[in-house]
Write an enzyme that holds these catalytic residues in place. Structure first.
Site, short mmCIF file in Angstrom:
data_model
loop_
_atom_site.label_atom_id
_atom_site.label_comp_id
_atom_site.label_asym_id
_atom_site.label_seq_id
_atom_site.Cartn_x
_atom_site.Cartn_y
_atom_site.Cartn_z
N GLU A 1 33.81 -31.05 -14.72
CA GLU A 1 34.14 -30.11 -13.64
C GLU A 1 34.18 -30.82 -12.28
OE1 GLU A 1 34.78 -26.62 -13.32
OE2 GLU A 1 35.19 -26.89 -15.44
N CYS B 1 35.07 -27.61 -27.72
CA CYS B 1 34.98 -27.09 -26.35
C CYS B 1 36.24 -27.55 -25.65
CB CYS B 1 33.74 -27.64 -25.66
SG CYS B 1 33.72 -27.39 -23.87
#
Ligand code: DGL
Length: 274
Positions: free
Chosen positions: A161, A193
Site C-alpha cells: 500500500e 490475496c
C-alpha cells in the site's frame, strides 16, 4: 438487507471494483485486457486497510457501504476484488442485491489442482481468508489427492500500500512466509490475496523456476466477461473504456501508487467520503 435496486443500466454504465486498498487493481488490470470497451470505477478503502487482520463483521459493513456507493454511481456489475471481503461479505451482498451482477474472488485452488505435478500446493493469504468458511469449503471441494499448505501473511499488504516495493523489509517478509511452504516441496503457489500479484516478480524470484505462481485476476476477468455477455450487458464499444478512482483514505498517497500500477501519470483519485 433486501435493498431493492430497480435500476436499468445503460451498456456504457461502469463496472465497479473494490478492495481494502490497491490490491484489487491486479484484478482490474486483467479485466482491462479482456474488456477494453468497459468503463470502470474503482474504490480503494485505504482508510480501513488492511482488512485481513480485522473481524468479518467490520469488513462486511465496509463492503456493504462501498457497494452502495458504487451502485449509486451507476455500476452495472460489482467485482469484489478482494479475497478477504469476498469471504466476509459476498453472501450478504448477493442477498442484499439479488438482481445485481456480483462477482467475488477466492484462492485459485481449482486451477492449482490441475497444474500441480507433485500435488503439493502452497497458499498465501490473509488470516481472514484462510480461516474463513469459504476457504474451508474450497478445500473440501478441491483438495482431494493434494497436500495443501496454507500460510497467513502479516505486514505485507501495508508495505505494498505504501508503494515500498524495493524495501528490504518486503524481501524479508516474503522469504519468511515462503520458507515453510518451500520446505514442504510445493511446486505450485496460489496467491490468495489480490495485493500479492503486485509483487509477483519478487515472489517468483524467491520461489525459483520449479514453482508455478498463480493468481485469480484473469479467471475473474473472464468470469466477468461471461456474466456480462449472458446478461446482455457487454459494452460493444467502439470507444476505449475509461477508469475512475476513489479512495476513502489520503488521495495524494494513493495517487502515486495507483498511477504507477495503472501506468497512467494523468489519473485523478477522488475522495470517496464513506
Ligand atoms: N487484497 C485483499 C485480499 O485479497 C485484502 C488484503 C488486506 O487488506 O488485508 O484479501
Amino acid at each position: 438487507m433486501d435493498e431493492k435496486q430497480d435500476k436499468v443500466f445503460p451498456l456504457t454504465a461502469p463496472i465497479g471494483f473494490f478492495d481494502s486498498g490497491i490490491g484489487g487493481l491486479s484484478v482490474m488490470l486483467a479485466a482491462r485486457r479482456i474488456l477494453p470497451f468497459e468503463n470502470m470505477v474503482y474504490f480503494a478503502d485505504s482508510a480501513h486497510c488492511p482488512y485481513g487482520s480485522k473481524g468479518s463483521e467490520f469488513v462486511r459493513r465496509r463492503s456493504l457501504a462501498i457497494s452502495r456507493f458504487l451502485l449509486d454511481r451507476g455500476a452495472k456489475a460489482l467485482v469484489v476484488a478482494c479475497n478477504s471481503a469476498s469471504e466476509a461479505a459476498l453472501e450478504r451482498l448477493r442477498l442484499t442485491y439479488p438482481d445485481w451482477e456480483i462477482i467475488g474472488i477466492e484462492p485459485a485452488l481449482k486451477v492449482a489442482q490441475g497444474l500441480s505435478r507433485n500435488k503439493r500446493i502452497g497458499v498465501l493469504g490473509t488470516p481472514l481468508t484462510l480461516k474463513g468458511g469459504r476457504f474451508f469449503r474450497l478445500l473440501e471441494n478441491f483438495s482431494a489427492g493434494l497436500k495443501v499448505y496454507t500460510q497467513p501473511v502479516a505486514g505485507l499488504v501495508e508495505l505494498i500500500e505504501a508503494g515500498r516495493l524495493d524495501d528490504s523489509r518486503l524481501e524479508a517478509i516474503l522469504k519468511k512466509n515462503l520458507r515453510p511452504l518451500l520446505e514442504k516441496g510445493i511446486d505450485t503457489l496460489v496467491l490468495g490475496c489480490t495485493h500479492y500479484p503486485l509483487v509477483r516478480s519478487q515472489l517468483a524470484a524467491i520461489c525459483g523456476p520449479g514453482v508455478e505462481v498463480i493468481d485469480t485476476g484473469e479467471p475473474v476477468a473472464r468470469q466477468l466477461w461471461r456474466r456480462l455477455l449472458l446478461s446482455g450487458r457487454l459494452n460493444p464499444g467502439p470507444a476505449a473504456g475509461r477508469s475512475e478512482y476513489f479512495s476513502s483514505g489520503e488521495t495524494a498517497a494513493a495517487l502515486q501508487v495507483i498511477g504507477k500500477i495503472m501506468a497512467d501519470p494523468a489519473i485523478e483519485i477522488k475522495e470517496g467520503g464513506i
